[in-house]
Design a protein around this motif. Structure first.
Motif, PDB file in Angstrom:
ATOM      1  N   ASN A 114      -2.856   1.939  -4.399  1.00  0.00           N
ATOM      2  CA  ASN A 114      -2.492   3.410  -3.989  1.00  0.00           C
ATOM      3  C   ASN A 114      -3.465   4.061  -3.269  1.00  0.00           C
ATOM      4  O   ASN A 114      -4.565   4.153  -3.675  1.00  0.00           O
ATOM      5  CB  ASN A 114      -2.235   4.023  -5.508  1.00  0.00           C
ATOM      6  N   ASP A 115      -3.067   4.654  -2.179  1.00  0.00           N
ATOM      7  CA  ASP A 115      -4.055   5.386  -1.312  1.00  0.00           C
ATOM      8  C   ASP A 115      -3.247   6.783  -1.185  1.00  0.00           C
ATOM      9  O   ASP A 115      -3.834   7.687  -0.265  1.00  0.00           O
ATOM     10  CB  ASP A 115      -4.214   4.850  -0.049  1.00  0.00           C
ATOM     11  N   ALA A 116      -2.131   7.129  -1.798  1.00  0.00           N
ATOM     12  CA  ALA A 116      -1.649   8.398  -1.586  1.00  0.00           C
ATOM     13  C   ALA A 116      -2.180   9.551  -2.597  1.00  0.00           C
ATOM     14  O   ALA A 116      -1.290   9.788  -3.632  1.00  0.00           O
ATOM     15  CB  ALA A 116       0.056   8.310  -1.634  1.00  0.00           C
ATOM     16  N   PHE A 117      -3.161  10.132  -2.424  1.00  0.00           N
ATOM     17  CA  PHE A 117      -3.726  11.182  -3.198  1.00  0.00           C
ATOM     18  C   PHE A 117      -2.887  12.296  -3.293  1.00  0.00           C
ATOM     19  O   PHE A 117      -2.559  12.901  -4.516  1.00  0.00           O
ATOM     20  CB  PHE A 117      -5.067  11.611  -2.532  1.00  0.00           C
ATOM     21  N   CYS A 161       4.117   1.608   2.401  1.00  0.00           N
ATOM     22  CA  CYS A 161       5.374   2.697   1.818  1.00  0.00           C
ATOM     23  C   CYS A 161       4.870   3.849   1.809  1.00  0.00           C
ATOM     24  O   CYS A 161       3.753   4.203   1.434  1.00  0.00           O
ATOM     25  CB  CYS A 161       5.968   2.015   0.758  1.00  0.00           C
ATOM     26  N   SER A 162       5.928   4.808   1.806  1.00  0.00           N
ATOM     27  CA  SER A 162       5.584   6.219   1.764  1.00  0.00           C
ATOM     28  C   SER A 162       6.878   7.116   1.484  1.00  0.00           C
ATOM     29  O   SER A 162       7.810   6.436   1.971  1.00  0.00           O
ATOM     30  CB  SER A 162       4.736   6.808   2.873  1.00  0.00           C
ATOM     31  N   HIS A 163       6.528   8.327   1.092  1.00  0.00           N
ATOM     32  CA  HIS A 163       7.911   9.046   1.245  1.00  0.00           C
ATOM     33  C   HIS A 163       7.783   9.976   2.551  1.00  0.00           C
ATOM     34  O   HIS A 163       6.520  10.149   3.009  1.00  0.00           O
ATOM     35  CB  HIS A 163       8.124  10.003  -0.186  1.00  0.00           C
ATOM     36  N   LEU A 164       8.936  10.698   2.907  1.00  0.00           N
ATOM     37  CA  LEU A 164       9.068  11.508   3.931  1.00  0.00           C
ATOM     38  C   LEU A 164       9.852  12.545   3.677  1.00  0.00           C
ATOM     39  O   LEU A 164      11.143  12.290   3.879  1.00  0.00           O
ATOM     40  CB  LEU A 164       9.176  10.808   5.383  1.00  0.00           C
ATOM     41  N   GLY A 165       9.558  13.897   3.584  1.00  0.00           N
ATOM     42  CA  GLY A 165      10.391  15.058   3.154  1.00  0.00           C
ATOM     43  C   GLY A 165      11.044  14.771   1.897  1.00  0.00           C
ATOM     44  O   GLY A 165      10.496  13.875   0.956  1.00  0.00           O
ATOM     45  N   ARG A 166      12.429  15.322   1.735  1.00  0.00           N
ATOM     46  CA  ARG A 166      13.179  15.309   0.591  1.00  0.00           C
ATOM     47  C   ARG A 166      14.380  14.572   0.833  1.00  0.00           C
ATOM     48  O   ARG A 166      15.407  15.579   0.510  1.00  0.00           O
ATOM     49  CB  ARG A 166      13.020  16.679  -0.334  1.00  0.00           C
ATOM     50  N   VAL A 179       0.932  -1.207  -0.131  1.00  0.00           N
ATOM     51  CA  VAL A 179       0.131   0.120  -0.056  1.00  0.00           C
ATOM     52  C   VAL A 179       0.972   1.264  -0.042  1.00  0.00           C
ATOM     53  O   VAL A 179       1.655   1.333   0.859  1.00  0.00           O
ATOM     54  CB  VAL A 179      -0.989   0.044   1.361  1.00  0.00           C
ATOM     55  N   ARG A 180       0.591   1.942  -1.134  1.00  0.00           N
ATOM     56  CA  ARG A 180       1.554   3.252  -1.002  1.00  0.00           C
ATOM     57  C   ARG A 180       0.664   4.328  -0.272  1.00  0.00           C
ATOM     58  O   ARG A 180      -0.684   4.820  -0.722  1.00  0.00           O
ATOM     59  CB  ARG A 180       1.610   3.718  -2.501  1.00  0.00           C
ATOM     60  N   CYS A 181       0.994   4.688   0.845  1.00  0.00           N
ATOM     61  CA  CYS A 181       0.374   5.529   1.777  1.00  0.00           C
ATOM     62  C   CYS A 181       0.935   7.158   1.622  1.00  0.00           C
ATOM     63  O   CYS A 181       2.162   7.191   1.118  1.00  0.00           O
ATOM     64  CB  CYS A 181       0.540   5.387   3.093  1.00  0.00           C
ATOM     65  N   ASP A 182       0.129   8.101   2.313  1.00  0.00           N
ATOM     66  CA  ASP A 182       0.930   9.504   2.162  1.00  0.00           C
ATOM     67  C   ASP A 182       1.000   9.398   3.675  1.00  0.00           C
ATOM     68  O   ASP A 182       0.250  10.066   4.424  1.00  0.00           O
ATOM     69  CB  ASP A 182      -0.294  10.427   1.741  1.00  0.00           C
TER      70      ASP A 182
END
Ligand code: AMP
Length: 396
Positions: free
Chosen positions: A146-149, A60-65, A21-24
């Protein structure tokens, strides 16, 4: 492509399967401490549903840059901890994204267990949508959700590429955005009224253009109104002016006229001598602003006119404040529009930070049908652009 017929989590069989699951989880942090867990909380319905269905979850997700390599300052560890508290169960944190540790931990997952991968942007290939990385994501799981709008307008490996290699569906967050924003654009309850404000015409010219094609009424307020005034040959004093877009603004007015779309501009304005919260200010009944004055809000007659247009709407889309709503003296237009929407009974879709903030501050949030969770993504959606993170998902 219609966005409305994408598979959702309820259309797929996940029992006993490994679901990526791609989360935000791009939460606000200060000194390694999460200052708002809103985005984690917003992800819970999809996560909880998949757990109830007996899935093995890989999140999974990104956090910052971070810059394409491991950096402890951007580790998902604080997210794992908070998510674990919210779910009331252990969240296993992988030491890497798709490396040895993630592969081993994903392989060992049992039904009802939750694994969180490290920050996807620790991988250089993520933002390049590198197929090699996408394949590695896909190799961890049987299904992709995908749930990361908020990241759906970016074609990255974890938001888009991975769907080339796995069966896919959207989670509840994206499903709701599709139902409301996609629904308003593709099959709205009419009349469809769009209210657009904020500072810059350049940010919203594509949105205005697309909405003139779809709407019965387009209402303009905020700083961008003065570029339209100028386009009509009026003076704007020291108001915000987007010089490069005067011709575009003229084109929009002509297009709306040709299509028979109501295109409303302020008929009175609150003008001030300077850009300051306590600036000397007054109301003028005019679409010409005197020398040395700047328009900082729509006037009360305009506010009433706009509220009236909203009253009979079937659907309202609102993006951007009607004036400098951060300052009390210039917030009345924005408040009037927010109230008008709350009282209208229309399907209401709010995008953009400032309009959402105004709605929340006034206590109207629960009167709105939908407050979008993604600023950039919702603008691109309203512009009629295909969002790669949604386009890549299997159709029903
Ligand atoms: P946007 O990010 O484009 O939605 O713009 C939001 C910003 O526009 C807010 O910070 C408002 O203060 C600003 N804004 C709205 N109306 C005006 C105006 N008439 N003059 C200057 N700034 C404005």
């Amino acid at each position: 492509m219609s966005t409305l017929n994408k598979k959702t989590v309820e259309d797929i069989d996940v029992r006993g399967k490994k679901v990526l699951v791609r989360c935000d989880f791009n939460v606000k942090m200060e000194d390694g401490v999460i200052t708002s867990d809103k985005r984690i909380v917003a992800s819970l319905p999809t996560i909880q549903y998949l757990l109830d269905q007996g899935a093995k979850l890989i999140l999974c997700s990104h956090l910052g840059r971070p810059k394409g390599e491991f950096d402890p300052a951007f580790s998902m560890a604080p997210v794992a901890k908070r998510l674990s508290e919210l779910l009331g169960r252990e969240v296993i944190l992988a030491k890497d994204v798709v490396g040895e540790d993630a592969v081993a931990k994903a392989a060992a997952l049992k039904e009802g267990e939750v694994l969180l991968l490290e920050n996807v942007r620790f991988e250089k290939g993520e933002t390049k949508n590198d197929p090699e990385l996408s394949k590695k994501f896909a190799a961890l799981a049987d299904v992709y959700v995908n749930d990361a709008f908020g990241s759906a307008h970016r074609a990255h490996s974890s938001t888009t590429g991975v769907a080339d290699y796995l069966p896919s569906a959207v989670g509840y967050l994206i499903q709701k955005e599709i139902e409301f924003i996609g629904g308003a654009l593709e099959n709205p309850k009419r009349p469809l009224v769009a209210i657009l404000g904020g500072a810059k015409v350049s940010d919203k010219i594509g949105v205005i253009n697309n909405l003139i094609d779809k709407c019965d009424t387009v209402i303009i307020g905020g700083g961008m109104a003065y570029t339209f005034f100028k386009a009509m040959g009026n003076e704007v004093g020291t108001s915000l002016l987007d010089k490069d877009n005067i011709e575009n603004a003229k084109g929009m007015i002509q297009k709306a006229r040709a299509k028979g779309v109501n295109f409303l501009l302020p008929v009175d304005n609150i003008i001030a001598t300077e850009y300051a919260p306590d600036a000397t200010h007054m109301r003028i009944y005019s679409d010409s602003i005197p020398d040395g004055w700047m328009g900082l809000d729509i006037g009360p007659v305009t506010a009433e006119l706009y509220a009236k247009s909203i009253q009979n709407a079937g659907t309202v889309i609102w993006n951007g404040p009607m004036g400098v709503s951060e300052w009390e003296n210039f917030a009345n237009g924005t408040i009037a529009v927010a109230k008008g929407i709350a009282e209208s009974g229309a399907i209401s879709i709010i995008g953009g930070g400032d309009s959402a903030a105004a709605i929340k501050k006034l206590g109207f949030a629960d009167k709105m049908s939908h407050i979008s969770t993604g600023g950039g993504a919702s603008l691109e959606f309203l512009e009629g652009k295909e969002l790669p993170g949604i386009a890549c998902i299997d159709e029903k």
